[in-house]
Design a protein around this motif. Structure first.
Motif, PDB file in Angstrom:
ATOM      1  N   PRO A  73       0.800  -1.038   0.080  1.00 42.72           N
ATOM      2  CA  PRO A  73       0.081   0.042  -0.113  1.00 42.72           C
ATOM      3  C   PRO A  73       0.830   0.968   0.028  1.00 42.72           C
ATOM      4  N   GLY A  74       0.346   2.345  -0.459  1.00 44.68           N
ATOM      5  CA  GLY A  74       1.056   3.738  -0.391  1.00 44.68           C
ATOM      6  C   GLY A  74       0.809   4.421   0.859  1.00 44.68           C
ATOM      7  N   LEU A  75       1.602   5.423   1.044  1.00 41.94           N
ATOM      8  CA  LEU A  75       1.639   6.116   2.125  1.00 41.94           C
ATOM      9  C   LEU A  75       0.925   7.571   1.628  1.00 41.94           C
ATOM     10  N   VAL A  76       0.160   8.212   2.585  1.00 44.51           N
ATOM     11  CA  VAL A  76      -0.564   9.683   2.371  1.00 44.51           C
ATOM     12  C   VAL A  76       0.001  10.426   3.459  1.00 44.51           C
ATOM     13  N   ILE A  77       0.057  11.766   3.250  1.00 36.62           N
ATOM     14  CA  ILE A  77       0.188  12.694   4.178  1.00 36.62           C
ATOM     15  C   ILE A  77      -0.807  13.472   4.252  1.00 36.62           C
ATOM     16  N   ARG A  78      -0.998  13.993   5.731  1.00 36.82           N
ATOM     17  CA  ARG A  78      -1.887  15.310   5.895  1.00 36.82           C
ATOM     18  C   ARG A  78      -1.324  16.226   6.888  1.00 36.82           C
ATOM     19  N   PRO A  79      -1.323  17.495   6.601  1.00 32.40           N
ATOM     20  CA  PRO A  79      -1.863  18.302   5.328  1.00 32.40           C
ATOM     21  C   PRO A  79      -1.242  18.196   4.107  1.00 32.40           C
ATOM     22  N   HIS A  80      -1.602  18.745   3.194  1.00 38.28           N
ATOM     23  CA  HIS A  80      -0.705  18.855   1.728  1.00 38.28           C
ATOM     24  C   HIS A  80      -1.500  19.710   1.194  1.00 38.28           C
ATOM     25  N   ALA A  81      -1.283  20.526   0.279  1.00 36.47           N
ATOM     26  CA  ALA A  81      -1.715  21.711  -0.696  1.00 36.47           C
ATOM     27  C   ALA A  81      -1.859  20.923  -1.980  1.00 36.47           C
ATOM     28  N   ASP A  82      -3.314  20.826  -2.442  1.00 36.98           N
ATOM     29  CA  ASP A  82      -3.717  20.107  -3.408  1.00 36.98           C
ATOM     30  C   ASP A  82      -2.908  18.849  -3.753  1.00 36.98           C
ATOM     31  N   GLU A  83      -2.262  18.555  -4.831  1.00 35.67           N
ATOM     32  CA  GLU A  83      -1.342  17.591  -5.185  1.00 35.67           C
ATOM     33  C   GLU A  83       0.152  17.700  -5.204  1.00 35.67           C
ATOM     34  N   THR A  84       0.441  18.735  -4.484  1.00 40.41           N
ATOM     35  CA  THR A  84       1.877  19.281  -4.697  1.00 40.41           C
ATOM     36  C   THR A  84       2.857  18.367  -3.768  1.00 40.41           C
ATOM     37  N   GLU A  86       3.931  19.672  -0.797  1.00 39.79           N
ATOM     38  CA  GLU A  86       4.642  20.779  -0.519  1.00 39.79           C
ATOM     39  C   GLU A  86       4.044  21.423   0.522  1.00 39.79           C
ATOM     40  N   ILE A  87       4.760  21.458   1.651  1.00 39.72           N
ATOM     41  CA  ILE A  87       4.027  22.413   2.900  1.00 39.72           C
ATOM     42  C   ILE A  87       5.244  23.561   3.085  1.00 39.72           C
ATOM     43  N   VAL A  88       4.703  24.696   2.701  1.00 37.12           N
ATOM     44  CA  VAL A  88       5.435  25.830   2.658  1.00 37.12           C
ATOM     45  C   VAL A  88       4.615  26.961   3.444  1.00 37.12           C
ATOM     46  N   TYR A  89       5.271  27.839   4.493  1.00 42.05           N
ATOM     47  CA  TYR A  89       4.939  28.756   5.278  1.00 42.05           C
ATOM     48  C   TYR A  89       5.790  29.712   5.895  1.00 42.05           C
ATOM     49  N   THR A  90       5.351  30.633   6.476  1.00 41.16           N
ATOM     50  CA  THR A  90       6.230  31.609   7.074  1.00 41.16           C
ATOM     51  C   THR A  90       5.836  31.709   8.647  1.00 41.16           C
ATOM     52  N   TYR A 100      -3.277  24.740   7.143  1.00 40.21           N
ATOM     53  CA  TYR A 100      -2.975  23.480   7.352  1.00 40.21           C
ATOM     54  C   TYR A 100      -3.410  23.160   8.776  1.00 40.21           C
ATOM     55  N   ALA A 101      -3.402  23.949   9.770  1.00 37.78           N
ATOM     56  CA  ALA A 101      -4.148  23.592  11.054  1.00 37.78           C
ATOM     57  C   ALA A 101      -5.501  23.254  10.954  1.00 37.78           C
ATOM     58  N   GLN A 102      -6.189  24.068  10.056  1.00 34.12           N
ATOM     59  CA  GLN A 102      -7.693  23.738   9.632  1.00 34.12           C
ATOM     60  C   GLN A 102      -7.805  22.484   9.149  1.00 34.12           C
ATOM     61  N   THR A 103      -6.875  21.883   8.235  1.00 33.18           N
ATOM     62  CA  THR A 103      -7.076  20.950   7.523  1.00 33.18           C
ATOM     63  C   THR A 103      -6.782  19.650   8.358  1.00 33.18           C
ATOM     64  N   LEU A 104      -5.866  19.639   9.289  1.00 31.94           N
ATOM     65  CA  LEU A 104      -5.847  18.695  10.329  1.00 31.94           C
ATOM     66  C   LEU A 104      -6.949  18.737  11.564  1.00 31.94           C
ATOM     67  N   ASP A 105      -7.487  19.745  11.862  1.00 31.86           N
ATOM     68  CA  ASP A 105      -8.610  19.512  12.695  1.00 31.86           C
ATOM     69  C   ASP A 105      -9.706  18.865  11.933  1.00 31.86           C
ATOM     70  N   VAL A 275       6.367   7.817   0.756  1.00 33.27           N
ATOM     71  CA  VAL A 275       5.796   9.066   0.219  1.00 33.27           C
ATOM     72  C   VAL A 275       6.920  10.236   0.414  1.00 33.27           C
ATOM     73  N   SER A 276       7.050  11.119  -0.550  1.00 34.02           N
ATOM     74  CA  SER A 276       7.982  12.042  -0.472  1.00 34.02           C
ATOM     75  C   SER A 276       7.151  13.454  -0.443  1.00 34.02           C
ATOM     76  N   PHE A 277       7.760  14.166   0.361  1.00 38.25           N
ATOM     77  CA  PHE A 277       7.205  15.574   0.245  1.00 38.25           C
ATOM     78  C   PHE A 277       8.380  16.749   0.607  1.00 38.25           C
ATOM     79  N   LYS A 278       8.067  18.191   0.494  1.00 37.02           N
ATOM     80  CA  LYS A 278       9.090  19.000   0.657  1.00 37.02           C
ATOM     81  C   LYS A 278       8.259  20.060   1.899  1.00 37.02           C
ATOM     82  N   LEU A 279       9.227  20.313   2.948  1.00 41.13           N
ATOM     83  CA  LEU A 279       8.895  21.101   4.100  1.00 41.13           C
ATOM     84  C   LEU A 279       9.956  22.358   3.955  1.00 41.13           C
ATOM     85  N   ARG A 280       9.238  23.537   3.726  1.00 40.45           N
ATOM     86  CA  ARG A 280      10.052  24.471   4.007  1.00 40.45           C
ATOM     87  C   ARG A 280       9.376  25.780   4.857  1.00 40.45           C
TER      88      ARG A 280
END
Length: 285
Positions: A73-84, A86-90, A100-105, A275-280
């Protein structure tokens, strides 16, 4: 005169009053043709209906006869923006991470302890929760085990409503895709998740914390029997908290499932079981 003759022949072909033929055939001839095709198509329709009926008798509404999904089976992360992925924020810009917090809620609301207590069963940990049928008697609907939100501890959103995003120590939720009948792990060894850096990011990822402990998917949540047979099934989750990730830089991360009977990657899908993703995380100086 030739044109008048051609016109007369064409009219006679359409309707010949002498022989009472329409388009070269009498009414009885047309009737026999119509009757033949009517019987022929009724026969085909009946044959098709019989074939479908016989096939449907072999199907189980609650369990697929054949599965063509990958065994890994595959792995999926939450949250993620659309299908990218990538989790990027300031950090200082609340609007950049509040989504992101609302998505997790929203995602974790189904795992509230009260909801789980109403719908699901308290199972015995560290062993498969198998609910076999008794011959032709189907054991449906099947029960599901509780996965309580509080098991994610500081990544549950109950102790910290912002899941660490406000201080640059975010939580990521990982789930394992559902595969009917899958028994991950053998000899009592439960599958678990690990995350690490990709490429040259080894010195950027920092320390990680896993919830539940060791990033484990407990055996009691398996096997999965399907959406119709197990309507209240709650997929087990693993939360990863980044404790001191490098700020203001892209960090490429890969998470993998580990089990002694599940290979990661295959010729059909090199991303199976990972699963791979980018965090900035940016900060304003």
């Amino acid at each position: 005169m030739a044109k008048d003759g051609d016109k007369s022949e064409w009219k006679e072909f359409v309707w010949n009053p002498r022989t009472r033929e329409f388009l070269g055939r009498t009414a009885s001839s047309w009737g026999l043709i119509f009757l033949f095709y009517l019987v022929f198509y009724i026969f085909l329709a009946g044959l098709f209906a019989l074939t479908m009926y016989v096939m449907l008798q072999t199907l189980d509404d609650h369990k697929p006869t054949w599965q063509d999904r990958l065994s890994t089976p595959g792995l999926v992360i939450r949250p993620h923006a659309d299908e990218t992925f990538e989790i990027v924020y300031t950090i200082q810009e609340t609007e950049s991470w509040d989504m992101y917090a609302q998505t997790l809620d929203k995602f974790l609301s189904a795992y509230n302890n009260t909801v789980q207590a109403q719908k699901n069963h308290q199972c015995t940990p560290d062993q498969y929760f198998q609910q076999e049928d008794s011959g032709d008697v189907k054991n449906n609907p099947k029960r599901s085990c509780q996965f309580n939100r509080t098991m994610l501890e500081i990544c549950s959103g109950l102790q910290d409503r912002y899941y660490g995003y406000q201080d640059g120590r975010p939580c990521i939720i990982i789930k394992l895709n559902r595969v009917i009948g899958l028994l991950p792990g053998k000899d009592g060894q439960a599958p678990f998740v690990t995350c690490g850096p990709k490429k040259d990011d080894a010195d950027k990822i920092g320390e990680l914390a896993y919830f539940p402990e060791n990033g484990t998917f407990n055996l009691m949540y398996y096997p999965y029997y399907g959406k119709k047979a197990q309507v209240n099934y709650s997929q087990p989750l693993v939360a990863i908290k980044f404790l001191n990730i490098t700020l203001n830089e892209d960090v490429n991360i890969e998470c993998k499932i580990h089990a002694n009977n599940i290979p990661t990657g295959s010729e059909r899908d090199k991303f199976a079981g990972r699963v791979s993703f980018k965090l900035r995380i940016n900060t304003v100086f």
